[in-house]
Design an enzyme around this catalytic site. Structure first.
Site, PDB file in Angstrom:
ATOM      1  N   CYS A   1      26.952 -10.301 -38.847  1.00 20.40           N
ATOM      2  CA  CYS A   1      26.423  -9.074 -38.442  1.00 20.40           C
ATOM      3  C   CYS A   1      27.390  -8.516 -37.317  1.00 20.40           C
ATOM      4  O   CYS A   1      27.397  -9.053 -36.048  1.00 20.40           O
ATOM      5  CB  CYS A   1      24.944  -9.026 -37.937  1.00 20.40           C
ATOM      6  SG  CYS A   1      24.472  -7.562 -37.536  1.00 20.40           S
TER       7      CYS A   1
ATOM      8  N   CYS B   1      25.985  -1.251 -20.771  1.00 22.80           N
ATOM      9  CA  CYS B   1      24.790  -2.349 -20.963  1.00 22.80           C
ATOM     10  C   CYS B   1      23.891  -2.415 -19.550  1.00 22.80           C
ATOM     11  O   CYS B   1      24.505  -2.543 -18.381  1.00 22.80           O
ATOM     12  CB  CYS B   1      25.415  -3.593 -21.309  1.00 22.80           C
ATOM     13  SG  CYS B   1      24.019  -4.922 -21.572  1.00 22.80           S
TER      14      CYS B   1
ATOM     15  N   CYS C   1      30.028  -5.132 -19.537  1.00 16.98           N
ATOM     16  CA  CYS C   1      30.164  -3.997 -20.617  1.00 16.98           C
ATOM     17  C   CYS C   1      29.861  -2.749 -20.071  1.00 16.98           C
ATOM     18  O   CYS C   1      28.454  -2.777 -19.506  1.00 16.98           O
ATOM     19  CB  CYS C   1      29.411  -4.457 -21.842  1.00 16.98           C
ATOM     20  SG  CYS C   1      29.952  -6.205 -22.167  1.00 16.98           S
TER      21      CYS C   1
ATOM     22  N   ARG D   1      23.539  -0.720 -40.506  1.00 18.46           N
ATOM     23  CA  ARG D   1      22.517  -0.584 -39.837  1.00 18.46           C
ATOM     24  C   ARG D   1      22.513   0.738 -39.226  1.00 18.46           C
ATOM     25  O   ARG D   1      23.316   0.727 -38.039  1.00 18.46           O
ATOM     26  CB  ARG D   1      22.040  -1.629 -39.133  1.00 18.46           C
ATOM     27  CG  ARG D   1      20.542  -1.409 -38.457  1.00 18.46           C
ATOM     28  CD  ARG D   1      20.111  -2.731 -37.740  1.00 18.46           C
ATOM     29  NE  ARG D   1      19.981  -3.802 -38.824  1.00 18.46           N
ATOM     30  CZ  ARG D   1      20.678  -5.065 -38.786  1.00 18.46           C
ATOM     31  NH1 ARG D   1      21.232  -5.431 -37.712  1.00 18.46           N
ATOM     32  NH2 ARG D   1      20.447  -5.928 -39.604  1.00 18.46           N
TER      33      ARG D   1
ATOM     34  N   CYS E   1      15.464 -10.680 -35.168  1.00  9.17           N
ATOM     35  CA  CYS E   1      16.719 -10.924 -34.278  1.00  9.17           C
ATOM     36  C   CYS E   1      16.264 -11.125 -32.819  1.00  9.17           C
ATOM     37  O   CYS E   1      15.661 -10.364 -32.132  1.00  9.17           O
ATOM     38  CB  CYS E   1      17.533  -9.477 -34.540  1.00  9.17           C
ATOM     39  SG  CYS E   1      19.116  -9.681 -33.925  1.00  9.17           S
TER      40      CYS E   1
ATOM     41  N   CYS F   1      18.080 -14.110 -37.160  1.00  2.00           N
ATOM     42  CA  CYS F   1      19.219 -13.557 -36.399  1.00  2.00           C
ATOM     43  C   CYS F   1      19.249 -13.823 -35.011  1.00  2.00           C
ATOM     44  O   CYS F   1      18.245 -13.660 -34.379  1.00  2.00           O
ATOM     45  CB  CYS F   1      19.353 -12.030 -36.637  1.00  2.00           C
ATOM     46  SG  CYS F   1      20.927 -11.591 -35.933  1.00  2.00           S
TER      47      CYS F   1
ATOM     48  N   CYS G   1      23.462 -10.515 -16.800  1.00  4.05           N
ATOM     49  CA  CYS G   1      24.813 -11.063 -17.481  1.00  4.05           C
ATOM     50  C   CYS G   1      25.862 -11.021 -16.638  1.00  4.05           C
ATOM     51  O   CYS G   1      26.085  -9.820 -16.048  1.00  4.05           O
ATOM     52  CB  CYS G   1      24.811 -10.220 -18.737  1.00  4.05           C
ATOM     53  SG  CYS G   1      26.142 -10.676 -19.680  1.00  4.05           S
TER      54      CYS G   1
END
Ligand code: SAM
Ligand code: DTB
Ligand code: SF4
Length: 331
Positions: free
Chosen positions: A206, A78, A75, A278, A115, A146, A71
């Protein structure tokens, strides 16, 4: 307290998007919740929870990383950022048949929602077309769908809606004031923009965050406020405890007091009474008793399956046993 516009028990299969939030929270009010004695806070959160949900029912979503690693974003938590040297290998977008097989297996084990996550800043149109096929096929299995694909461009949310998408996951992740210390390649406002697009397309939202990244209690309270004060609160609010990933800037971050995590769940429950809260990443490192405290504080959803995206989650046998020991049913 916020007036309720839903029935006392809201089955997982029924999105609660008709719920409106007239109540606007302030950071001071949510901080005051955090500062309550823990027993009082849990008591209040459990009371709010019981006004809106069956307290013995927990919704289960299974995650699949359909596009792993590489990616462009930075972040700091991550494993999938190309900027950090982690153990996560870059992979191509998964073929449709493998995704459908994973969804079938998740359904057979008792997950109600599937998801699919992709390590993208956002989807290119040709990649989105392949994800749309995944959404259609998973939906056809009778599961809720999702996806979490990063930031959306104009028109992409509408295509996802047409394909049958039920939920789009896009976390605010942390307080706007702390965001720049964790992520520099995009902004908190970029995240809000995608949430607007998802909402406008009629997809359930979400959105939640990660705690334990070095933010202050005030930052945690502000994140809850930013979620609760969205034009409509998210239908689903994942609260992730940082999973430290070797090779990332946050790998050696000091661990947060677990009771602070419980307080965050309780504050989310009280500030967003009709949302599914969640208990998300971080369960693998939690005892059964700590997870139970999170359920008592108002968490009523979790990721179910041996993997999250790139890290381990408790295996399904352990979760099934925990549900049986607690007398909790899956929805
Ligand atoms: N790339 C998309 C995005 O950023 O929205 C989708 C995938 S991203 C991995 C989904 C979410 O996983 C992040 O927003 C973050 O909340 C959570 N996450 C990622 N790594 C994590 C970690 N090490 N610990 C806890 N949560 C994490
Ligand atoms: C969310 O809030 N947490 C999930 C899901 N949405 C996509 C992801 C957790 C990832 C944990 C680290 C990993 O497995 O890579
Ligand atoms: Fe990329 Fe999402 Fe990981 Fe950020 S959280 S690096 S956007 S996969």
């Amino acid at each position: 307290m916020q007036a309720s516009s839903v029935a006392a028990v809201s089955p997982a299969s029924q999105p609660i998007s008709q719920t409106t939030s007239a109540r606007r929270w302030t950071v001071e009010e949510v901080l005051a919740l955090y500062e309550m004695p823990l027993m009082d806070l849990i008591w209040r959160a459990q009371g709010v929870h019981r006004e809106h949900f069956d307290p013995n029912a927990i919704q289960r979503s299974t995650l699949l990383s359909v596009k792993t690693g590489g990616c462009s974003e930075d972040c700091s938590y991550c494993s999938q950022s190309a900027r950090y040297d982690t153990d996560t290998e870059r992979e191509r977008l998964m073929p449709l048949d493998e995704v459908v097989a994973a969804a079938q297996a998740a359904k057979a084990k008792g997950a109600s929602r599937f998801c699919m996550g992709a390590a993208w800043k956002g989807p290119k149109d040709n990649d989105l077309d392949r994800v749309l096929d995944m959404v259609r096929e998973v939906k056809a299995l009778g599961m809720q769908t999702c996806v979490t694909l990063g930031m959306l461009k104009d028109g992409q949310a509408e295509k996802l809606k047409e394909a049958g998408l039920d939920y789009y996951n896009h976390n605010l992740d942390t307080d706007k004031d702390f965001y720049g210390q964790v992520i520099k390649t995009h902004t908190h406002d970029d995240r809000l923009d995608t949430l607007d697009q998802v909402r406008d397309a009629g997809i359930n939202v979400c959105s939640g965050g990660i705690i334990g990244m070095g933010e202050s209690r005030k930052n945690r309270a502000a994140l809850i406020v930013q979620l609760a004060n969205l034009p409509k609160p998210p239908e689903s609010v994942p609260i992730n405890n940082l999973v430290p990933i070797p090779g990332t800037p946050l790998a050696d971050n000091p661990r947060l007091d677990p009771f602070e995590f419980v307080r965050t769940i309780a504050a989310a429950r009280i500030a967003m009474p009709t949302s599914w809260v969640r208990l998300s990443a971080g369960r693998q490192a939690m005892s059964d008793e700590l997870q139970t405290l999170c359920f008592l504080a108002g968490a009523n959803s979790m990721f179910y399956g041996d993997r999250l995206l790139t890290t381990d989650n408790p295996d399904v046998d352990r979760d099934d046993q925990l549900f049986a020991r607690l007398g909790v049913k899956a929805v």
